[in-house]
Write a protein that holds these residues in place. Structure first.
Motif, mmCIF file in Angstrom:
data_model
loop_
_atom_site.group_PDB
_atom_site.id
_atom_site.type_symbol
_atom_site.label_atom_id
_atom_site.label_comp_id
_atom_site.label_asym_id
_atom_site.label_seq_id
_atom_site.Cartn_x
_atom_site.Cartn_y
_atom_site.Cartn_z
ATOM 1 N N TYR A 142 -2.508 8.793 4.253
ATOM 2 C CA TYR A 142 -3.326 8.402 5.412
ATOM 3 C C TYR A 142 -4.693 7.882 4.972
ATOM 4 O O TYR A 142 -5.185 6.876 5.490
ATOM 5 N N ILE A 143 -5.300 8.551 3.993
ATOM 6 C CA ILE A 143 -6.630 8.141 3.531
ATOM 7 C C ILE A 143 -6.581 6.750 2.895
ATOM 8 O O ILE A 143 -7.423 5.885 3.183
ATOM 9 N N ILE A 144 -5.594 6.519 2.019
ATOM 10 C CA ILE A 144 -5.490 5.223 1.338
ATOM 11 C C ILE A 144 -5.255 4.095 2.341
ATOM 12 O O ILE A 144 -5.886 3.037 2.263
ATOM 13 N N SER A 145 -4.358 4.318 3.290
ATOM 14 C CA SER A 145 -4.098 3.279 4.290
ATOM 15 C C SER A 145 -5.306 3.061 5.199
ATOM 16 O O SER A 145 -5.524 1.947 5.685
ATOM 17 N N SER A 146 -6.121 4.099 5.418
ATOM 18 C CA SER A 146 -7.345 3.937 6.206
ATOM 19 C C SER A 146 -8.363 3.090 5.457
ATOM 20 O O SER A 146 -9.074 2.262 6.060
ATOM 21 N N LEU A 147 -8.438 3.292 4.146
ATOM 22 C CA LEU A 147 -9.382 2.501 3.344
ATOM 23 C C LEU A 147 -9.042 1.014 3.383
ATOM 24 O O LEU A 147 -9.941 0.161 3.311
ATOM 25 N N PHE A 148 -7.739 0.706 3.497
ATOM 26 C CA PHE A 148 -7.315 -0.692 3.571
ATOM 27 C C PHE A 148 -7.215 -1.195 5.018
ATOM 28 O O PHE A 148 -6.663 -2.259 5.266
ATOM 29 N N LYS A 149 -7.732 -0.376 5.955
ATOM 30 C CA LYS A 149 -7.882 -0.778 7.351
ATOM 31 C C LYS A 149 -6.555 -1.136 8.029
ATOM 32 O O LYS A 149 -6.474 -2.115 8.790
ATOM 33 N N ARG A 172 -0.890 3.698 9.549
ATOM 34 C CA ARG A 172 -1.451 4.792 8.754
ATOM 35 C C ARG A 172 -0.546 6.018 8.804
ATOM 36 O O ARG A 172 -0.298 6.661 7.773
ATOM 37 N N ILE A 179 0.836 -1.207 0.000
ATOM 38 C CA ILE A 179 0.000 0.000 0.000
ATOM 39 C C ILE A 179 0.867 1.252 0.000
ATOM 40 O O ILE A 179 0.606 2.217 -0.731
#
Length: 297
Positions: free
Chosen positions: A198-205, A211, A25
């Motif tokens: 941060y947003i992309i890593s949040s989407l992948f939990k 994050r 990611i």
């Protein structure tokens, strides 16, 4: 880098290598978000060809060692941070020529500007000291905290000295020679990298430390490589003051990261106070009688 290696654990490194979700990611964010951001900003501000190429080269660079230091202060996952920096630097041997070819077409003198030797040196300077730190933490963990503290003190003094010398040497000329659009781009690019990472890593939990690590790894670029590419690809007479753009970018990415560190510390202190205020008493505390009551009884 030795002191940062002392914060890493072999078991967690193996975990990231066996399940490389966070690394993948982070790499996608690094080589996907930043080049595209640089391209979009260059188009949005309608930069001329030479200025656009400078911005694009900066966006195509891998992450640098500064991201590892910032990840430590942001309480990120240091195992993921250094592993991701190593992987992005290694992939830069192939990704940078590809990205520069895709985004900088029309510039014939850019076909051989990727500094492969400098990339390999950066990789060695990352892996060997970090490896020494990992071995110290594994075999002599009692010394790891002391070495980390010494390394951070040296790093803090070095940062202050470098910033002071840079400000004295070229601080005044930066404001006079760089155009306002370039200054805005240098300020916006790291912020977009931090935010989208941060947003992309949040989407992948991913968890919170991961994050924050992906965010800082995405927004921080290897400025030394960027300067080297500009020196190889363009003569000073052609580039002129545009050589200063990577330095301005580095200043903004550091300042914005410091703001994030302060916000994180304030948030943690505020939430800790709320927990202390609203934390309900435990059963043991409820049943426990004060000493004065027991004495009277």
């Amino acid at each position: 880098m030795v002191s940062l290696g002392c914060t890493m654990e072999v078991s967690k490194i193996k975990q990231h290598m066996v399940k490389p979700k966070g690394v993948v990611i982070a790499l996608l964010a690094q080589y996907g978000v930043m080049p595209l951001t640089a391209f979009g900003l260059a188009k949005a501000f309608q930069l001329d060809d030479l200025k656009a190429v400078v911005v694009l080269i900066c966006g195509c660079c891998p992450g640098g060692s500064l991201s590892n230091i910032l990840a430590l202060f942001l309480q990120g996952d240091m195992n993921l941070s250094i592993l991701m920096t190593a992987c992005s630097t290694l992939l830069a041997l192939g990704m940078m020529p590809l990205l520069i070819y895709l985004y900088c077409q029309g510039f014939a003198n850019l076909h051989n500007v990727v500094p492969y030797v400098d990339i390999i040196i950066a990789l060695v300077m990352l892996l060997i000291p970090s490896g020494v730190g990992i071995l110290i933490n594994y075999y002599r963990p009692q010394y790891a905290k002391l070495i980390t503290k010494i390394g951070l003190i040296i790093m803090g003094i070095s940062v202050v000295v470098v910033i002071s010398l840079t400000s004295i040497g070229i601080g005044g000329s930066i404001l006079t020679v760089l155009s306002p659009p370039l200054m805005v781009i240098a300020a916006v690019m790291p912020f977009i990298g931090y935010a989208f990472g941060y947003i992309i890593s949040s989407l992948f939990k991913l968890n919170q430390p991961e994050r924050r690590t992906v965010a800082v790894e995405t927004g921080c670029q290897n400025i030394q490589l960027c300067i080297t590419i500009l020196k190889i690809g363009f003569p000073p007479a052609v580039m002129g003051p545009l050589f200063l753009f990577p330095t301005v970018y580095a200043s903004f990415q550091l300042m914005e990261a410091l703001v994030l560190i302060v916000l994180l510390r304030c948030y943690q202190r505020f939430t800790q106070k709320e927990k202390d205020i609203y934390q309900p008493a435990t059963t043991e505390d409820t049943l426990k009688e004060p000493d004065s009551t027991r004495t009277e009884l």
